[in-house]
Design an enzyme around this catalytic site. Sequence first.
Site, short mmCIF file in Angstrom:
data_model
loop_
_atom_site.label_atom_id
_atom_site.label_comp_id
_atom_site.label_asym_id
_atom_site.label_seq_id
_atom_site.Cartn_x
_atom_site.Cartn_y
_atom_site.Cartn_z
CG HIS A 1 -4.63 0.47 -3.51
ND1 HIS A 1 -3.85 0.36 -2.38
CD2 HIS A 1 -5.55 -0.53 -3.42
CE1 HIS A 1 -4.29 -0.63 -1.63
NE2 HIS A 1 -5.31 -1.20 -2.24
CG HIS B 1 -5.81 -9.33 1.89
ND1 HIS B 1 -6.02 -9.69 0.57
CD2 HIS B 1 -5.66 -7.97 1.88
CE1 HIS B 1 -6.00 -8.61 -0.19
NE2 HIS B 1 -5.78 -7.56 0.58
NE ARG C 1 -2.82 -4.04 -0.95
CZ ARG C 1 -2.30 -4.85 -0.03
NH1 ARG C 1 -0.99 -4.98 0.07
NH2 ARG C 1 -3.08 -5.53 0.78
CE LYS D 1 -7.67 -1.49 5.47
NZ LYS D 1 -8.38 -1.60 4.18
CE1 TYR E 1 -6.43 -7.24 -6.29
CE2 TYR E 1 -6.29 -8.55 -4.29
CZ TYR E 1 -6.24 -7.32 -4.93
OH TYR E 1 -6.01 -6.18 -4.20
NE ARG F 1 -3.48 -2.34 2.79
CZ ARG F 1 -3.17 -3.47 3.40
NH1 ARG F 1 -1.96 -3.64 3.93
NH2 ARG F 1 -4.06 -4.46 3.48
#
Length: 432
Positions: free
Chosen positions: A374, A400, A377, A268, A409, A243
């Site tokens: 982004h 994640h 990514r 994150k 994805y 990110r």
Amino acid sequence: MKEIPRVVAEVFVRRMQVAGVSLIEQRQYLKWLRFYFDFCHKYNFSVEKEESLKAFVNKLTEKRQTPENQRQATRSVNVYFDILRQNDSQPPSVEEYVSAQEYSGLSWESVFAELKGAIRLRNYSQSTYRTYAGWIARFEGFLKGKMPDKIEMADVKAFLTDLAVNAKVSGSTQNQAFNALLFLFRHVLKRENEFDAKEGIVRAKQKKYIPVVLTREEVDIVIAKLRYPYNLIAKMLYGCGLRLFECLNLRMHCLNLDEQILTIHDGKGQKDRTVPLPEVLLKELKAHVAKVKSLYEEDLNQNYHGAFLPEGIEKKYPAAALEFAWQWLFPAKQLTSVPQTGEKRRYHLHETHVQKAIRGAVKRAALMKRVTAHTFRHTFASHLLQANVDIRTIQTMLGHSDVRTTMIYTNTVKSRTIKEQISPLDIGKIDL
């Protein structure tokens, strides 16, 4: 700029004087009221309708005004509306202001102070604070002066419904507002058991999101249009799946060039992870580190007080700010002077500079895709998936918590499913 009518300005100032508002704050409130009048004139809104205030606050949000500024602007316009409702020719009596000041319940000032403490206690990012404070400030404006301890669930439902029906915000934006109010009830007002906003709220339908993904050729074209150090940042975003804030928050100690490992701290959700450093970037990274070290040595000769550090780190390791290991991997071009202490410190490159550079590169490349930082990514994950890398491995590299987030994805690459009946012994003969 559109001026405030003289009679209104006089009554407005008298109100603030009776309330004991300082001269500096009076100027600030008048400034926001002038901005409001100018906004209404420019965009054909009526200065006398409260719907105009919502549009004005939306514009302040778009302009990235701080939550504190949004609150001050909202209060300024609400005072103006109150003047209209009462048709003031005289300021309120001193007794009215005294009775207001004697209010012993929870104030909005204490709510925002408690919010900042609750965010810091949970080690959430400053970005999270700005987002939550912005929504709570907007909620305060929607309540038209209602005090925090008088809030009811009907107010929450009316606010969220207004966002969906009148403001027509997206589903993700409405969910963001919902989460901010949930945090308000749970951690600030301590009334979590009352928060039941699922019933009676018109929710904006959240659309299925498929991220924009570049081809490898498009990645190379965009990077070729970027100047140093933005081209290296883009390579890190794509090569490591970072990110933007994770990339810019990297420090020297995050790099392990010998083992080709990059450690991301406080990603994150405040999670740490490691990813492999692309071998093709090692030479370029070593040259970049040498340039940063040269800048660091120049700083030391200019009364340098070190890089900005998290408050907890600086208290525990007072000398860390001056150590090379704690310097930013992508430092800002200029030193920052700290007003309170007069110290000269260095911050990392600002996100907006990188975003602007990428927008310019995409424009020069004449791509027919909407590309942001982004996007690199998203492209990282999609290209790994296309190369048949295990989805759980990609999940770990992206950081994640839930594999369902990574599964999005699968919509960005061509399906490689074999629909014909075939023996596994023959799969090797099929051109995948």
